[in-house]
Design a protein around this motif. Structure first.
Motif, PDB file in Angstrom:
ATOM      1  N   LEU A  41       0.820  -1.189   0.231  1.00 48.20           N
ATOM      2  CA  LEU A  41      -0.124  -0.011  -0.039  1.00 48.20           C
ATOM      3  C   LEU A  41       0.836   1.264  -0.083  1.00 48.20           C
ATOM      4  O   LEU A  41       0.532   2.240  -0.607  1.00 48.20           O
ATOM      5  CB  LEU A  41      -0.920   0.036   1.310  1.00 48.20           C
ATOM      6  N   ARG A  45       0.955   1.670  -4.022  1.00 47.10           N
ATOM      7  CA  ARG A  45      -0.398   2.318  -4.169  1.00 47.10           C
ATOM      8  C   ARG A  45      -0.685   3.570  -3.896  1.00 47.10           C
ATOM      9  O   ARG A  45      -1.702   4.003  -3.751  1.00 47.10           O
ATOM     10  CB  ARG A  45      -1.473   1.244  -3.235  1.00 47.10           C
ATOM     11  N   ILE A  48      -2.113   5.828   2.384  1.00 43.19           N
ATOM     12  CA  ILE A  48      -3.501   5.305   2.959  1.00 43.19           C
ATOM     13  C   ILE A  48      -3.989   6.755   3.657  1.00 43.19           C
ATOM     14  O   ILE A  48      -3.326   7.100   4.461  1.00 43.19           O
ATOM     15  CB  ILE A  48      -3.303   4.271   4.068  1.00 43.19           C
ATOM     16  N   ASN A  60      -7.303   2.484  -0.275  1.00 43.99           N
ATOM     17  CA  ASN A  60      -6.249   1.782   0.360  1.00 43.99           C
ATOM     18  C   ASN A  60      -6.197   1.431   1.918  1.00 43.99           C
ATOM     19  O   ASN A  60      -5.725   0.633   2.377  1.00 43.99           O
ATOM     20  CB  ASN A  60      -4.771   2.612   0.291  1.00 43.99           C
TER      21      ASN A  60
END
Length: 229
Positions: A41, A45, A48, A60
């Motif tokens: 993550l 990604r 968060i 996320n």
């Protein structure tokens, strides 16, 4: 007769040692899975953030909370009876409270998914993953309420608790494995849309470790039941 009792005690001691070692393996899988999820993550990604303007950062939050806060915590709560060296009532308290935290985080994780869909203008509840996930969280909430009223409130008769215990254990494990199935389908869904082979491999490895964690937790419980009941 005495030999049978001694033999039975040795049998239970050996079973307890094996169950504890399997639980220790589950703890290592817990840590590995948690780290892999964070690496995915944060590195691949974009981070968060439930308050982000980026829909992907909102999304996320969902796998992070559902992995760390639901699947892994539920597994640890299940293992409390195998690994927490306290009296039975304290084990029950740890089991109940950790499950409650997991339930709250699971609800928050579902909220994050709906918020992502709203931000990305995507339809809700159209995938198998979403169906399994909602079912797992709903059943888990009912299971927690059943356990609270059957095993924690002082007014429940001991015979009722004894009769309800096998169903509670079996139901809890079934819901736990359902949650793992939901996680696996979610990872497959995301793996199909990743940008690189390296990210796809990391997602797959994370999925394997989640599955291994579930197997280790279920095995520890099965060993405990086999040797002590």
């Amino acid at each position: 007769m005495a030999g049978g009792i001694i033999g039975g005690g040795h049998h239970q001691h050996y079973g307890g040692v094996v169950a504890t070692r399997v639980a220790a393996v589950a703890h290592l899988l817990f840590l590995t899975t948690a780290v892999l999820m964070l690496v995915w993550l944060l590195r691949f990604r974009g981070g968060i953030n439930i308050q982000s303007d980026d829909p992907e950062q909102i999304f996320n939050v969902h796998p992070f909370v559902m992995c760390w806060g639901f699947i892994l915590l539920v597994g640890e709560a299940i293992l409390a009876y195998t690994t927490v060296p306290m009296d039975h009532r304290m084990q029950k308290l740890v089991h109940m409270l950790v499950h409650l935290v997991a339930l709250i985080l699971a609800i928050f994780g579902v909220y994050a998914a709906f918020k992502f869909h709203d931000a990305a203008v995507a339809p809700d509840l159209v995938s198998l993953h979403s169906w399994l996930g909602i079912l797992a969280v709903a059943l888990f909430g009912l299971q927690w309420l059943f356990g609270f009223f059957a095993f924690w409130l002082p007014g429940t008769h001991e015979r009722t608790r004894a009769a309800a215990a096998p169903a509670h254990v079996a139901g809890g494990l079934a819901i736990f494995m359902l949650a793992i199935c939901a996680a696996e389908t979610g990872l497959v869904q995301k793996s199909a849309a990743v940008a690189s082979a390296g990210e796809a491999k990391l997602v797959n490895v994370t999925g394997v470790f989640i599955l291994l964690y579930g197997v280790a937790v279920a095995t520890a419980v099965a060993l405990r039941k086999a040797f002590f009941f």
